[in-house]
Design an enzyme around this catalytic site. Sequence first.
Site, mmCIF file in Angstrom:
data_model
loop_
_atom_site.group_PDB
_atom_site.id
_atom_site.type_symbol
_atom_site.label_atom_id
_atom_site.label_comp_id
_atom_site.label_asym_id
_atom_site.label_seq_id
_atom_site.Cartn_x
_atom_site.Cartn_y
_atom_site.Cartn_z
ATOM 1 N N ARG A 61 13.990 -41.962 2.618
ATOM 2 C CA ARG A 61 15.018 -41.247 3.387
ATOM 3 C C ARG A 61 15.648 -40.030 2.639
ATOM 4 O O ARG A 61 16.097 -38.962 3.350
ATOM 5 C CB ARG A 61 16.541 -42.361 3.052
ATOM 6 N N TYR A 114 23.693 -24.478 22.438
ATOM 7 C CA TYR A 114 23.152 -25.914 22.937
ATOM 8 C C TYR A 114 24.288 -26.907 23.261
ATOM 9 O O TYR A 114 25.276 -27.017 22.457
ATOM 10 C CB TYR A 114 22.119 -26.365 21.892
ATOM 11 N N ASP A 186 21.413 -21.443 14.819
ATOM 12 C CA ASP A 186 20.128 -21.969 15.504
ATOM 13 C C ASP A 186 19.098 -21.115 15.849
ATOM 14 O O ASP A 186 19.060 -20.083 16.481
ATOM 15 C CB ASP A 186 20.807 -22.930 16.684
ATOM 16 N N LYS A 211 10.598 -28.239 19.294
ATOM 17 C CA LYS A 211 10.225 -27.325 20.247
ATOM 18 C C LYS A 211 8.778 -26.549 19.710
ATOM 19 O O LYS A 211 8.000 -27.077 19.370
ATOM 20 C CB LYS A 211 11.263 -26.420 20.412
HETATM 21 C C1 LIG Z 1 16.559 -28.933 21.696
HETATM 22 C C2 LIG Z 1 17.362 -28.160 20.956
HETATM 23 C C3 LIG Z 1 18.040 -28.435 20.171
HETATM 24 C C4 LIG Z 1 18.361 -30.188 19.610
HETATM 25 O O1 LIG Z 1 17.073 -30.771 18.775
HETATM 26 P P1 LIG Z 1 16.514 -32.165 19.076
HETATM 27 O O2 LIG Z 1 15.281 -32.004 18.311
HETATM 28 O O3 LIG Z 1 16.475 -32.237 20.445
HETATM 29 O O4 LIG Z 1 17.536 -32.937 18.538
HETATM 30 C C5 LIG Z 1 19.097 -27.672 19.125
HETATM 31 N N1 LIG Z 1 19.125 -26.442 19.791
HETATM 32 C C6 LIG Z 1 18.291 -25.988 20.602
HETATM 33 C C7 LIG Z 1 18.375 -24.438 21.078
HETATM 34 C C8 LIG Z 1 17.507 -26.781 21.426
HETATM 35 O O5 LIG Z 1 16.646 -26.079 22.377
#
Ligand SMILES: *Cc1c(COP(=O)(O)O)cnc(C)c1O
Length: 393
Positions: A61, A114, A186, A211
């Site tokens: 973890r 997001y 982000d 992504k």
């Molecule tokens: C998809 C996404 C997230 C969230 O990520 P997950 O892996 O789906 O939890 C956060 N920020 C952006 C810009 C995203 O495209």
Amino acid sequence: MDSPESLGIDTVLQHYAEEGQPFGAVVPPIYQSSLFSFEDIDDFAAALSESPPGPPFFYSRIGNPTVDIVERKIAKLEGAEACKLIGTGMGAITMAIFSVVKSGSHCVVVDTCYKPVRQLFETMLARLGVTATFVDGRCPETVFEAVRPETDLIYLESPSSILFRLQDIEAITAFARQRGIVTVIDNTYSTPLYQSPLAMGVDILVHSATKYLAGHSDVTAGAICTSAERVAGMLKEEVNFLGSAIGPFPAWLVLRGLRTLSLRLPRHESTANSVVGWLQDHPKVKGVNHTSLADFEQRELFLKQMKGSAGLFSFELKDGSEAAVRSFVRALRLFKLGVSWGGFESLVVPVLMHPLDWPEPRWVIRLYCGLESPDDLIRDLARGLEAVSNASA
Ligand SMILES: *Cc1c(COP(=O)(O)O)cnc(C)c1O
């Protein structure tokens, strides 16, 4: 091998943090083990007294040898002291925010971030006594004016989701540092290859590694990149209490995906640029939101703080009705209808957007260009736009 500090980015993607594998394996093994045992009670007691318990590994973890390789590689790519890999991007974002706020904290948040992040501020965090002001963010003054004495956090997403609006990262971090406000960004859209926010003064950087970093639409993962001190604090509390650990196999898939990151991104970018060029000239298209456009409204800022744009953008139809959007999406065959992006496959998702500066909500169509042949994608979009005319005729 040359000193790790001097390695080029492509070499980091292939080799960094992977030396010394058992049996000379060129691919690191998947340590599919939830715990690590000890020969002697004294060693066990010593490990337990460490914070976090370990070194180096104790319980998966908190840390795992396969996960650790990916963490060190992503930290190196982002120019961070440390990285923690988490089971999802949202897990990483939630932990980053929780590591900063307390009851009574105020946060300034980009309004087109997001959506689940916005909802996190509006629901769970609000219930815990953390308030948020949502701002446009394109002009740094909108951020500065929202700051209060009790502001502890500024949350950035540049470019932002769906509309791809930028924030001036250096201007905002300079302001925040003077006031002891922590900045979180982000960086999912840009990846470490196209934008380096930590070098621009950001305190905590988060990724949805689901992504581009993993890049094959077969795993969810998130990453937090920040100082060693902040990661150590998170290992004690947020990572330990909120869980959301990534398994060794998903982490290994991220490692595998990273190997081709610097090949994939320019390809997504050149395809998206061809598609955008075609869309822009189409009589049924109203406007395209893509950071790489020569007439992008924040062109100067784009050139200042980003090195590229890759495959994600959005546009509006001149016929902004829901029926037109539905006809367009229904006629597509190659662009699959679905959330997420960053993998090999092209995707479309219509979103009803209502940013602060629009009097009414409007339908925006987000497109993600995968690794297919650009001509095939353009033919698919032509089919979609053809259906719009048929529907409104
Ligand atoms: C998809 C996404 C997230 C969230 O990520 P997950 O892996 O789906 O939890 C956060 N920020 C952006 C810009 C995203 O495209």
